[in-house]
Design an enzyme around this catalytic site. Sequence first.
Site, PDB file in Angstrom:
ATOM      1  N   ARG A 171       0.549  -1.233   0.336  1.00  0.00           N
ATOM      2  CA  ARG A 171      -0.035   0.088   0.080  1.00  0.00           C
ATOM      3  C   ARG A 171       1.226   1.181  -0.277  1.00  0.00           C
ATOM      4  O   ARG A 171       0.601   2.012   1.050  1.00  0.00           O
ATOM      5  CB  ARG A 171      -0.946   0.182   1.213  1.00  0.00           C
ATOM      6  CG  ARG A 171      -2.046  -1.073   1.490  1.00  0.00           C
ATOM      7  CD  ARG A 171      -2.762  -0.499   0.102  1.00  0.00           C
ATOM      8  NE  ARG A 171      -3.517  -2.639   0.240  1.00  0.00           N
ATOM      9  CZ  ARG A 171      -3.288  -4.064  -0.750  1.00  0.00           C
ATOM     10  NH1 ARG A 171      -2.496  -3.629  -1.506  1.00  0.00           N
ATOM     11  NH2 ARG A 171      -4.331  -4.586  -0.418  1.00  0.00           N
ATOM     12  N   SER A 250     -11.053  -0.526   2.788  1.00  0.00           N
ATOM     13  CA  SER A 250      -9.922  -0.604   4.059  1.00  0.00           C
ATOM     14  C   SER A 250      -9.478   0.312   4.157  1.00  0.00           C
ATOM     15  O   SER A 250      -9.153   1.457   3.621  1.00  0.00           O
ATOM     16  CB  SER A 250      -9.416  -1.841   3.302  1.00  0.00           C
ATOM     17  OG  SER A 250     -10.390  -3.227   3.183  1.00  0.00           O
ATOM     18  N   GLU A 346      -4.388   3.614   6.064  1.00  0.00           N
ATOM     19  CA  GLU A 346      -4.506   3.207   3.905  1.00  0.00           C
ATOM     20  C   GLU A 346      -4.401   4.271   3.820  1.00  0.00           C
ATOM     21  O   GLU A 346      -3.902   5.187   2.939  1.00  0.00           O
ATOM     22  CB  GLU A 346      -5.394   2.573   3.339  1.00  0.00           C
ATOM     23  CG  GLU A 346      -4.490   1.123   3.641  1.00  0.00           C
ATOM     24  CD  GLU A 346      -5.675   0.169   3.126  1.00  0.00           C
ATOM     25  OE1 GLU A 346      -6.128   0.790   1.830  1.00  0.00           O
ATOM     26  OE2 GLU A 346      -5.399  -1.657   2.926  1.00  0.00           O
TER      27      GLU A 346
END
Length: 350
Positions: A171, A250, A346
């Site tokens: 990520r 998420s 994130e």
Amino acid sequence: MSLAPSALAIEQAASLRDYNTFGLPAVARTLVHIRGDADVRRLLEHPEWGMAPKLVLGGGSNIVLTRDPQAVVLHVAVAGRRLVAETDDAWIVEFGAGERWHDAVAWTLDNGWPGLENMALIPGTVGAAPVQNIGAYGLELADRFHSLDAVDLITGRTVTLDHAACRFGYRDSVFKRDAAEGGLAGKSVITRVRLRLPKPWQPVLGYLDLERRMAETGNHQPDARTVFDWVCAIRRAKLPDPAVIGNAGSFFKNPVVSAEQCHDIIARDPHVVHYVLPDGRFKLAAGWLIDACGWKGKTIGHAGVYEKQALVLVNRGGATGAEVVTLARAIQESVYGRFGIRLEPEPVIL
């Protein structure tokens, strides 16, 4: 919206509520819609906004707005999709950065070019995908990445970056790192992305939810369309549609821990969901950790934890960015207190 003499599509005092999937309130003093490389260069030549700080906004699926941005906001709306090349071992496809990611995945399958099906229904745009190195169900964008074009926000030059130049991580990419780390955060606008879809196609099935689908259906050799349908069904069953309930997908990264840390947690919580990585470390399911701390369905202010998936924070109606951040920090403290693990968000928090 107004078209200035320079042909830039510009809005003043523009609400950003519809430009972030959380549906959080914020107002841009200047919002510029970028439809191609030339628009970036026109903006850089503008006497008022050319030297001003810039905030690049794609589909708004990876941002939490806690305030009105002072920078000139660039909404990337570059369109286009095409097959660039076909070789004996791959298809190379190219997308404008403003194309919706899920539409791009579906388009490749419709044309008989599989390889992206595990990443179906991820919200956001193609241009945002390499920034975050998006991933799902055992596959990351980096696994299919070929190259991208970006416009430098100082010089206006278009540059092409290959896989190595993007410095992908979990990520993470060079576009999320600041200049002190040799990164390009805030220094360029991605306008086109090329993906490499390998031949022959091989399914990526080593993920618990997909293994369950194979067991349930008895289909242990699914084709790409079947994997796509399974992923869509799984995501729809446990993840909210941002068009209905504001969210950024998420919210936390799945933490990666040493084998020793993982075994310690398993000794205390045998049911912890974990996956071994090639280097011997383990990836833990952040959603499981959050759920184990009792957060599923809880609310702070107008921000809450989704009832079906603890990894997703949602806007229950009228939430502010500050409420989302307050909830996220409370979850982080709770998980750290129980497991000794610090969860990392994130989305970018602005």
